[in-house]
Write a protein that holds these residues in place. Sequence first.
Motif, short mmCIF file in Angstrom:
data_model
loop_
_atom_site.label_atom_id
_atom_site.label_comp_id
_atom_site.label_asym_id
_atom_site.label_seq_id
_atom_site.Cartn_x
_atom_site.Cartn_y
_atom_site.Cartn_z
N GLN A 35 57.91 2.12 -11.26
CA GLN A 35 57.88 3.56 -10.47
C GLN A 35 56.45 4.14 -10.65
O GLN A 35 55.83 4.57 -9.77
N ALA A 36 55.67 3.64 -11.91
CA ALA A 36 54.43 4.41 -12.23
C ALA A 36 53.50 3.42 -12.36
O ALA A 36 53.46 2.50 -12.99
N ALA A 58 49.62 4.97 -4.13
CA ALA A 58 50.56 6.03 -3.73
C ALA A 58 51.30 5.73 -2.57
O ALA A 58 52.49 6.00 -2.30
N TYR A 62 54.15 4.52 -5.64
CA TYR A 62 53.86 4.77 -7.05
C TYR A 62 53.54 5.95 -7.44
O TYR A 62 52.98 6.62 -6.70
N ARG A 63 54.23 6.63 -8.57
CA ARG A 63 53.56 7.72 -9.07
C ARG A 63 52.52 7.33 -9.88
O ARG A 63 52.44 6.37 -10.53
N THR A 64 51.23 7.78 -9.57
CA THR A 64 50.00 7.35 -10.23
C THR A 64 49.40 8.21 -11.10
O THR A 64 49.52 9.48 -10.92
N GLU A 91 51.68 10.45 -19.70
CA GLU A 91 52.06 10.43 -18.33
C GLU A 91 53.51 9.67 -18.27
O GLU A 91 53.90 9.32 -17.10
#
Length: 352
Positions: A35-36, A58, A62-64, A91
Amino acid sequence: MKTICVKVSKTYDILIGDGILENAGAILKDTVGGQAAAIITDDNVAKLYGERLLSILAQNGYRTASFIFPNGESSKSGGTFLSLLDFLAAEKLGRADVVVALGGGVTGDLAGFAAACYMRGIRFAQIPTTLLAAVDSSVGGKTAVNLDAGKNLAGAFYQPDVVLCDIALLSTLTPQTFRDGVAEVIKYGVIADKDLFEALKIPIRDQLEDIIARCVTIKRDIVSGDEFEYGNRKLLNFGHTVGHAIELLSEYSVSHGHAVAAGMAIAGRAAARMGLCGEDSSRSITQMILSYDLPDNTRYDAQMLAEACLSDKKREGESITMIFPKEIGKCVLKKIPVGQMKAVIASGLEEL
Ligand code: GLY
């Protein structure tokens, strides 16, 4: 685009082609998932490609986040490594998320070691932006940081989940940084492939995709047979024993590829003097190195170099395994007793 599959403790693909960065988000979602995504990069590369990669990731859901450190070998330290681990924790990356190394050898080694240690192992992708990282350090799973006592003294074998080698990213390299990679390319020719060595008489820039694929294939084949460097993988260290000593003595003002080039020429001359190879092979290595404006010698003397070599992790008790050419395309491993290191190096410093 070329795809080279590596099957070691992890199976992964190395994709080589022009413009791959644009598809990096989709490829990562398909191959690595998560996800990230945390991009690890230095301040030089961040300016060139950081924003673009953030937005590509993104766009693919993705969470970046990005961790940007000062460029240069001095960042490959325990201090930066710990800050990077703290960053990943802040993060809130989980084990199924991905660390993306965007950069050269320093970035890949640092990010890879953090990926190996964070939560005992998080997914890891390499996007090399230097020729050196493309042909060597992004492939094969060596990760590390330097200690005061020497280069790469703390690290882990930790294979990436995918390597995306976009040759378009190499167009912004300075000539000096490009040459660092050329030294590693010459290394592959000398240790394993005479035809590759001959092909380097045509400028590497004119045949980049093909040359990178040939080098990576050689590395894949060697690493597949000896992932943890008990034997033949040591061939990849041709030029590196003396090269690392030069880097250490220069406090890293001599860059890795330039030091390795000098290390290869020195090992070649020493091999000729020991009767392991003909003088013609040694001269061919030196000529190839000089033809790419790389150094074929060093200002440090044999005593200094031998002492610096003794702190190298390649030391095994009372000997150090060095790599010497037998002919172009073939090298041998030879254990040099510690007491003979100075004489061997001295013979390689002297012109033939
Ligand atoms: N750079 C040498 C190796 O990966 O074994």
